[in-house]
Design a protein around this motif. Structure first.
Motif, PDB file in Angstrom:
ATOM      1  N   ARG A   1       0.837  -1.207   0.000  1.00 24.40           N
ATOM      2  CA  ARG A   1       0.000   0.000   0.000  1.00 24.40           C
ATOM      3  C   ARG A   1       0.870   1.255   0.000  1.00 24.40           C
ATOM      4  O   ARG A   1       0.565   2.223  -0.705  1.00 24.40           O
ATOM      5  CB  ARG A   1      -0.876   0.040   1.254  1.00 24.40           C
ATOM      6  CG  ARG A   1      -1.983  -0.953   1.304  1.00 24.40           C
ATOM      7  CD  ARG A   1      -2.724  -0.752   2.602  1.00 24.40           C
ATOM      8  NE  ARG A   1      -3.716  -1.772   2.865  1.00 24.40           N
ATOM      9  CZ  ARG A   1      -4.520  -1.741   3.912  1.00 24.40           C
ATOM     10  NH1 ARG A   1      -4.441  -0.754   4.791  1.00 24.40           N
ATOM     11  NH2 ARG A   1      -5.407  -2.708   4.095  1.00 24.40           N
TER      12      ARG A   1
ATOM     13  N   THR B   1      -4.403   5.748  -5.336  1.00 23.62           N
ATOM     14  CA  THR B   1      -5.389   5.840  -4.260  1.00 23.62           C
ATOM     15  C   THR B   1      -6.337   4.657  -4.388  1.00 23.62           C
ATOM     16  O   THR B   1      -6.458   4.067  -5.470  1.00 23.62           O
ATOM     17  CB  THR B   1      -6.202   7.153  -4.338  1.00 23.62           C
ATOM     18  OG1 THR B   1      -6.899   7.185  -5.585  1.00 23.62           O
ATOM     19  CG2 THR B   1      -5.313   8.379  -4.208  1.00 23.62           C
ATOM     20  N   HIS B   2      -6.995   4.317  -3.292  1.00 20.60           N
ATOM     21  CA  HIS B   2      -7.931   3.193  -3.326  1.00 20.60           C
ATOM     22  C   HIS B   2      -9.030   3.425  -2.315  1.00 20.60           C
ATOM     23  O   HIS B   2      -8.760   3.915  -1.207  1.00 20.60           O
ATOM     24  CB  HIS B   2      -7.199   1.875  -3.036  1.00 20.60           C
ATOM     25  CG  HIS B   2      -7.814   0.701  -3.703  1.00 20.60           C
ATOM     26  ND1 HIS B   2      -8.966   0.106  -3.265  1.00 20.60           N
ATOM     27  CD2 HIS B   2      -7.446   0.030  -4.811  1.00 20.60           C
ATOM     28  CE1 HIS B   2      -9.272  -0.906  -4.071  1.00 20.60           C
ATOM     29  NE2 HIS B   2      -8.376  -0.959  -5.019  1.00 20.60           N
ATOM     30  N   ASP B   3     -10.250   3.057  -2.673  1.00 21.28           N
ATOM     31  CA  ASP B   3     -11.395   3.229  -1.777  1.00 21.28           C
ATOM     32  C   ASP B   3     -11.666   1.998  -0.924  1.00 21.28           C
ATOM     33  O   ASP B   3     -12.442   2.076   0.024  1.00 21.28           O
ATOM     34  CB  ASP B   3     -12.662   3.540  -2.593  1.00 21.28           C
ATOM     35  CG  ASP B   3     -12.585   4.894  -3.274  1.00 21.28           C
ATOM     36  OD1 ASP B   3     -11.905   5.794  -2.739  1.00 21.28           O
ATOM     37  OD2 ASP B   3     -13.198   5.040  -4.353  1.00 21.28           O
ATOM     38  N   ASP B   4     -11.050   0.867  -1.265  1.00 20.06           N
ATOM     39  CA  ASP B   4     -11.326  -0.379  -0.552  1.00 20.06           C
ATOM     40  C   ASP B   4     -10.021  -1.148  -0.382  1.00 20.06           C
ATOM     41  O   ASP B   4      -9.669  -1.996  -1.208  1.00 20.06           O
ATOM     42  CB  ASP B   4     -12.354  -1.190  -1.348  1.00 20.06           C
ATOM     43  CG  ASP B   4     -12.756  -2.486  -0.667  1.00 20.06           C
ATOM     44  OD1 ASP B   4     -12.188  -2.829   0.392  1.00 20.06           O
ATOM     45  OD2 ASP B   4     -13.642  -3.175  -1.213  1.00 20.06           O
ATOM     46  N   TRP B   5      -9.299  -0.854   0.707  1.00 17.64           N
ATOM     47  CA  TRP B   5      -7.987  -1.472   0.917  1.00 17.64           C
ATOM     48  C   TRP B   5      -8.085  -2.987   1.107  1.00 17.64           C
ATOM     49  O   TRP B   5      -7.156  -3.707   0.736  1.00 17.64           O
ATOM     50  CB  TRP B   5      -7.267  -0.812   2.083  1.00 17.64           C
ATOM     51  CG  TRP B   5      -6.777   0.558   1.742  1.00 17.64           C
ATOM     52  CD1 TRP B   5      -7.219   1.742   2.261  1.00 17.64           C
ATOM     53  CD2 TRP B   5      -5.771   0.897   0.774  1.00 17.64           C
ATOM     54  NE1 TRP B   5      -6.550   2.789   1.677  1.00 17.64           N
ATOM     55  CE2 TRP B   5      -5.650   2.308   0.763  1.00 17.64           C
ATOM     56  CE3 TRP B   5      -4.962   0.162  -0.078  1.00 17.64           C
ATOM     57  CZ2 TRP B   5      -4.755   2.980  -0.061  1.00 17.64           C
ATOM     58  CZ3 TRP B   5      -4.077   0.839  -0.900  1.00 17.64           C
ATOM     59  CH2 TRP B   5      -3.976   2.222  -0.892  1.00 17.64           C
TER      60      TRP B   5
ATOM     61  N   TYR C   1      -8.029  -4.352  -2.329  1.00 24.64           N
ATOM     62  CA  TYR C   1      -6.675  -4.152  -2.850  1.00 24.64           C
ATOM     63  C   TYR C   1      -5.737  -5.230  -2.290  1.00 24.64           C
ATOM     64  O   TYR C   1      -5.006  -5.877  -3.046  1.00 24.64           O
ATOM     65  CB  TYR C   1      -6.164  -2.751  -2.465  1.00 24.64           C
ATOM     66  CG  TYR C   1      -4.733  -2.488  -2.844  1.00 24.64           C
ATOM     67  CD1 TYR C   1      -4.411  -1.996  -4.102  1.00 24.64           C
ATOM     68  CD2 TYR C   1      -3.696  -2.727  -1.945  1.00 24.64           C
ATOM     69  CE1 TYR C   1      -3.087  -1.756  -4.461  1.00 24.64           C
ATOM     70  CE2 TYR C   1      -2.377  -2.487  -2.290  1.00 24.64           C
ATOM     71  CZ  TYR C   1      -2.089  -1.998  -3.548  1.00 24.64           C
ATOM     72  OH  TYR C   1      -0.771  -1.770  -3.894  1.00 24.64           O
ATOM     73  N   ASP C   2      -5.770  -5.421  -0.972  1.00 27.30           N
ATOM     74  CA  ASP C   2      -4.904  -6.420  -0.339  1.00 27.30           C
ATOM     75  C   ASP C   2      -5.178  -7.825  -0.879  1.00 27.30           C
ATOM     76  O   ASP C   2      -4.243  -8.595  -1.120  1.00 27.30           O
ATOM     77  CB  ASP C   2      -5.095  -6.415   1.180  1.00 27.30           C
ATOM     78  CG  ASP C   2      -4.638  -5.124   1.841  1.00 27.30           C
ATOM     79  OD1 ASP C   2      -3.888  -4.339   1.214  1.00 27.30           O
ATOM     80  OD2 ASP C   2      -5.050  -4.894   3.002  1.00 27.30           O
TER      81      ASP C   2
ATOM     82  N   THR D   1       0.717   4.140  -2.880  1.00 24.76           N
ATOM     83  CA  THR D   1       0.378   5.543  -2.637  1.00 24.76           C
ATOM     84  C   THR D   1       1.559   6.460  -2.937  1.00 24.76           C
ATOM     85  O   THR D   1       1.351   7.583  -3.417  1.00 24.76           O
ATOM     86  CB  THR D   1      -0.134   5.763  -1.200  1.00 24.76           C
ATOM     87  OG1 THR D   1       0.844   5.313  -0.264  1.00 24.76           O
ATOM     88  CG2 THR D   1      -1.445   5.007  -0.963  1.00 24.76           C
TER      89      THR D   1
END
Length: 162
Positions: free
Chosen positions: A123, A132-136, A139-140, A127
């Motif tokens: 992450r 950018t991400h709205d739902d980590w 993403y993970d 960044t």
């Protein structure tokens, strides 16, 4: 030399060691950079990545970092020849950082970066490269499924024209 290229040649400062020149260009084009690695046959492999400057998770020193997909050619190359050059460019301004590559990922485990720290490192790199991400959590999950690896380039040489 034509007038279009004159300012670039006049401002070239080869041999710099300031990672700040590299970092300043990251925001200019979404962290898009070209990374070059050495293939086993000693030819160059280049591709485009999103890169940023972060502190190395073990040394605390600034490194150029990007996230590579597991099974990618660049990771295979780096496992054989762990060195890379990363070039950031915005318009006519550019900076290159080259040095040894340190891999940290599910297929390249490193003491001190456990399964809880790795997603945070990925992450941080994302960044730093302008992402950018709205739902980590999503993403993970994608990073884990794709066996993504952090590639950390310790800048032994940084050179730029700006």
């Amino acid at each position: 030399m034509d007038s279009v290229n004159a300012p670039v040649a006049a401002t070239y400062r080869g041999g710099m060691t300031d990672i700040g020149d590299f970092a300043r260009l990251i925001a200019g084009d979404h962290g898009l950079c070209v990374v070059s690695t050495l293939r086993p046959d000693n030819t160059i492999h280049s591709s485009v990545v999103n890169a940023g400057v972060v502190d190395h998770p073990l040394t605390g020193l600034p490194v150029v970092a990007f996230v590579a997909m597991g099974g990618s050619r660049k990771l295979a190359n780096l496992r054989v020849h762990p060195r890379a050059t990363v070039v950031a460019r915005v318009g006519w301004d550019w900076a290159a950082a080259e040095g040894p590559a340190h891999l940290v990922g599910p297929d390249d485990p490193v003491a001190g970066v456990d399964t809880e720290r790795l997603p945070l490192l990925l992450r941080e790199i994302f960044t730093a490269a302008g992402g950018t991400h709205d739902d980590w959590a999503t993403y993970d999950a994608v990073m884990a499924r794709e066996r993504r690896t952090a590639v950390l380039i310790t800048p032994e040489r940084v050179y730029a024209n700006a």
